[in-house]
Design a protein around this motif. Sequence first.
Motif, PDB file in Angstrom:
ATOM      1  N   GLU A   1       0.829  -1.202   0.000  1.00  0.00           N
ATOM      2  CA  GLU A   1       0.000   0.000   0.000  1.00  0.00           C
ATOM      3  C   GLU A   1       0.871   1.262   0.000  1.00  0.00           C
ATOM      4  N   LEU A   2       0.355   2.298  -0.622  1.00  0.00           N
ATOM      5  CA  LEU A   2       1.009   3.601  -0.632  1.00  0.00           C
ATOM      6  C   LEU A   2       0.512   4.395   0.567  1.00  0.00           C
ATOM      7  N   GLU A   3       1.455   4.812   1.423  1.00  0.00           N
ATOM      8  CA  GLU A   3       1.091   5.566   2.608  1.00  0.00           C
ATOM      9  C   GLU A   3       1.218   7.059   2.317  1.00  0.00           C
ATOM     10  N   LEU A   4       0.193   7.817   2.672  1.00  0.00           N
ATOM     11  CA  LEU A   4       0.212   9.255   2.462  1.00  0.00           C
ATOM     12  C   LEU A   4      -0.516   9.951   3.599  1.00  0.00           C
ATOM     13  N   GLN A   5      -0.294  11.260   3.710  1.00  0.00           N
ATOM     14  CA  GLN A   5      -0.946  12.071   4.734  1.00  0.00           C
ATOM     15  C   GLN A   5      -1.647  13.246   4.068  1.00  0.00           C
ATOM     16  N   ARG A   6      -2.855  13.540   4.543  1.00  0.00           N
ATOM     17  CA  ARG A   6      -3.599  14.699   4.051  1.00  0.00           C
ATOM     18  C   ARG A   6      -3.920  15.623   5.222  1.00  0.00           C
ATOM     19  N   GLN A   7      -3.600  16.890   5.059  1.00  0.00           N
ATOM     20  CA  GLN A   7      -3.896  17.886   6.079  1.00  0.00           C
ATOM     21  C   GLN A   7      -5.300  18.446   5.851  1.00  0.00           C
ATOM     22  N   ILE A   8      -6.158  18.306   6.854  1.00  0.00           N
ATOM     23  CA  ILE A   8      -7.538  18.798   6.773  1.00  0.00           C
ATOM     24  C   ILE A   8      -7.678  20.013   7.691  1.00  0.00           C
ATOM     25  N   THR A   9      -8.150  21.110   7.134  1.00  0.00           N
ATOM     26  CA  THR A   9      -8.423  22.303   7.935  1.00  0.00           C
ATOM     27  C   THR A   9      -9.902  22.645   7.822  1.00  0.00           C
ATOM     28  N   VAL A  10     -10.466  23.151   8.907  1.00  0.00           N
ATOM     29  CA  VAL A  10     -11.877  23.534   8.957  1.00  0.00           C
ATOM     30  C   VAL A  10     -11.959  25.010   9.317  1.00  0.00           C
ATOM     31  N   GLU A  11     -12.507  25.806   8.409  1.00  0.00           N
ATOM     32  CA  GLU A  11     -12.618  27.241   8.618  1.00  0.00           C
ATOM     33  C   GLU A  11     -13.921  27.572   9.340  1.00  0.00           C
ATOM     34  N   THR A  12     -13.838  28.485  10.301  1.00  0.00           N
ATOM     35  CA  THR A  12     -15.019  28.912  11.049  1.00  0.00           C
ATOM     36  C   THR A  12     -15.040  30.431  11.139  1.00  0.00           C
ATOM     37  N   ARG A  13     -16.185  30.966  11.496  1.00  0.00           N
ATOM     38  CA  ARG A  13     -16.300  32.386  11.811  1.00  0.00           C
ATOM     39  C   ARG A  13     -15.977  32.545  13.291  1.00  0.00           C
ATOM     40  N   GLU A  14     -14.885  33.197  13.577  1.00  0.00           N
ATOM     41  CA  GLU A  14     -14.356  33.237  14.933  1.00  0.00           C
ATOM     42  C   GLU A  14     -14.958  34.396  15.722  1.00  0.00           C
ATOM     43  N   LEU A  15     -15.290  34.091  16.974  1.00  0.00           N
ATOM     44  CA  LEU A  15     -15.753  35.109  17.909  1.00  0.00           C
ATOM     45  C   LEU A  15     -14.781  35.139  19.080  1.00  0.00           C
ATOM     46  N   GLN A  16     -14.056  36.259  19.250  1.00  0.00           N
ATOM     47  CA  GLN A  16     -13.131  36.368  20.367  1.00  0.00           C
ATOM     48  C   GLN A  16     -13.918  36.558  21.659  1.00  0.00           C
ATOM     49  N   ASN A  17     -13.521  35.842  22.684  1.00  0.00           N
ATOM     50  CA  ASN A  17     -14.181  35.944  23.980  1.00  0.00           C
ATOM     51  C   ASN A  17     -13.827  37.289  24.615  1.00  0.00           C
TER      52      ASN A  17
ATOM     53  N   HIS B   1     -10.725  26.620  21.601  1.00  0.00           N
ATOM     54  CA  HIS B   1     -11.739  26.832  20.566  1.00  0.00           C
ATOM     55  C   HIS B   1     -13.015  26.116  20.999  1.00  0.00           C
ATOM     56  N   MET B   2     -14.103  26.867  21.077  1.00  0.00           N
ATOM     57  CA  MET B   2     -15.371  26.341  21.590  1.00  0.00           C
ATOM     58  C   MET B   2     -16.475  26.524  20.552  1.00  0.00           C
ATOM     59  N   GLY B   3     -17.207  25.432  20.255  1.00  0.00           N
ATOM     60  CA  GLY B   3     -18.286  25.477  19.281  1.00  0.00           C
ATOM     61  C   GLY B   3     -19.646  25.545  19.941  1.00  0.00           C
ATOM     62  N   PRO B   4     -20.403  26.630  19.756  1.00  0.00           N
ATOM     63  CA  PRO B   4     -21.752  26.725  20.341  1.00  0.00           C
ATOM     64  C   PRO B   4     -22.671  25.639  19.799  1.00  0.00           C
TER      65      PRO B   4
ATOM     66  N   VAL C   1     -19.847  28.736  13.732  1.00  0.00           N
ATOM     67  CA  VAL C   1     -19.343  29.800  14.605  1.00  0.00           C
ATOM     68  C   VAL C   1     -18.486  29.162  15.686  1.00  0.00           C
ATOM     69  N   GLU C   2     -17.363  29.798  16.015  1.00  0.00           N
ATOM     70  CA  GLU C   2     -16.455  29.265  17.025  1.00  0.00           C
ATOM     71  C   GLU C   2     -15.983  30.388  17.941  1.00  0.00           C
ATOM     72  N   ILE C   3     -16.050  30.159  19.242  1.00  0.00           N
ATOM     73  CA  ILE C   3     -15.567  31.108  20.240  1.00  0.00           C
ATOM     74  C   ILE C   3     -14.120  30.762  20.571  1.00  0.00           C
ATOM     75  N   ILE C   4     -13.253  31.770  20.566  1.00  0.00           N
ATOM     76  CA  ILE C   4     -11.830  31.541  20.808  1.00  0.00           C
ATOM     77  C   ILE C   4     -11.394  32.377  22.008  1.00  0.00           C
TER      78      ILE C   4
END
Length: 696
Positions: free
Chosen positions: A524-540, A622-625, A631-634
């Motif tokens: 098997e061919l081993e590989l890595q994929r970087q997954i990022t999830v974008e959110t609308r950030e709300l600063q506490n 990072h907190m998800g309501p 939306v994410e509270i940071i």
Amino acid sequence: MMFIAEFGPWYISYDVSRILPSVCPTKVVCERDDDQFCQFCVYCKELNIPHFPDMVFPKNILNLKHANGACINFNPLDALKRVSSRVQAIEVSCAEAWQESRPDAEKKKQNFDWTFSTDYKGTLSDKIVVEPTDETINFEILKQKDQILFYHDLTLFEDELHDHGISKLSVKIRVMPSYWYVLLRYFLRVDDVLVRSHETRMFHMLNTNYVLREFTAKESTARDLNRVMPSYWYVLLRYFLRVDDVLVRSHETRMFHMLNSNYVLREFTAKESTARDLNMPTTQMKEADDVIPFLPLKHKCVNLVLNNGANIAAMCGFTLSMRTYSQGSRTVSTYLVQKGSSQNVVAVKVKNLFKMQHGLGWPHTLRVAQGNEALLKLDRTLEQQNSCEITPPSGLTFNINSPPSTRYTKWTDGCGVRVRNVTMNDEGRWRLTANGSNKLTGWTELFVEESKTSYSASPISLQDGQTEAKIELTTLENSYCLVKKPFAESSLVPGQCSVTLDRTTRAIQGVWNVQLGLPGQIVELELQRQITVETRELQNSEMEDIRTIFVQKNMTFTIMCRASISLSYCWFQHPNGTQYTPGRLETDDQLFWYTGENLQVGDCGISFAHVTSEDAGKWTCHMGPREQLGVEIIDSVLLRVTGPLAANKKEVVANIGGSATLFCHTANGNRPLEYCRFLSPTFVGIRVDQSVSESR
């Protein structure tokens, strides 16, 4: 969606749902010591099997309830409870070839029925008594063209067996004016290995006090099915049209031929009805077979398709006749089409009968990567075989018992060859010939591809809260892949390597490790994929200045963030970018765990067993309501790794003649002190306590 119908004293209902998720969507809730579990965790706790079918519909339930409280229920959970966890596993057709290509590999025994075979007959309530009987279901009643009051078809679970067949459990119900009828069917097909069927039929006539239940189990190996000599063949060509609540139309052509007869019967029927005349819910007719028997006949004709030139007048006005004869080494077929007085003759000449029959080579086509092995053979074994000749694309024919090099070795008891270290020169047609009491020949088209040793791709970006998100993990053509997501178990994906998420959250971001099975490549061919999830950030905004936590080196430390709303998830980011999603503390050697009351009250905390100097810096939580998708509270926390006592600020700016405040406190929280003393740069000691004030 729930539907309820009333039939005499019976209340018939069904519910439909989405596919069971592959992981727990509410891990923190399900880990509490109460009875609140998600559907996935309920299945994990109730079932004693390593994994579930690809598609389980947990709320696809058919329920028949009598007025006296008796109930008959069909649901996937009870059906999967009947799957055996201690049974000799069925091997796929390519298992032997796989083991042959890996002689040093250990053959693992899996005592789990990965086909999910079940003898489930439905779930009966305590008020129902089961008794044996000689009475059988009257299928003539089922054939009567009565009005259909209600019909539905539910799939309880389905699995494609990693592209090696199909395993499916479904239930159908039909309610007529005088009876109702249920068919629960489990069907299994393991390609080129096994076919199995378990069917449970229930039949109830109105105004009777019992239900007839009939269970049948059928099974056969693929080899035994191939040994059955056919006595006839039958072809059905069907055109089916259903315009919901308007029209139903069917055109069917049937052909039937008995062995050793010189003709074929052909029958054409045309049926049609408006929805009003049919008086049945056409929108619920998922299969053509469920409605066609009840359509009125509009047109029908029967004719004979004759062999050896014989002609019989056809009811539809034309006949088709065929003559076959040999001309040297060629086979010639002549077709005569006659309509009225006009005739047309078409001669079909088969110049290469062997090519038409594809030979006996297995497989017909094979794709192999450079440096790997190719396994070729004849799919039949010749009795009293005395030689096996191999002709590669180069044209040099050799006997497998005396090959020209060590690259070629005998494979299987019949006529087969193992080709090691395949190169581009091996691409083309390979011919295998077995000689003995008879002669068998076949070939395989071998395609050689470049071996893949690495794969790179840019990060995959997703939007938080996105539903039914399909993630393509590679553009390479592959047979299967094994995907390991952060904080989740590995999952096997048959076919093209892609994963569909019910809903994306920040909990799935990070590095995904993928093992890719490439066609023609053993490793098997081993590989890595970087997954990022974008959110609308709300600063506490509750904290104007960033908080600072003082922790003594090699001690346990806790970072605590809080929100004023209920949370669905929380995670933390290390100053070096590493992401941590806290879970419940389960073992003494666990590196980190969740701290706080629960997410529902807004607590987002994480504790680490040991702190090092590399942990110092700015942490973000990072907190998800729960009620707001995307939306994410940071919040941010500054972590300082110090000794037992540390200054609040390393540098204090002051003006000459002005005042300056120096502040120190203990690490790992507030602890009582025996004394407090400061040492100036000129080595003058100043001791202070609560008795020292600004005026004294």
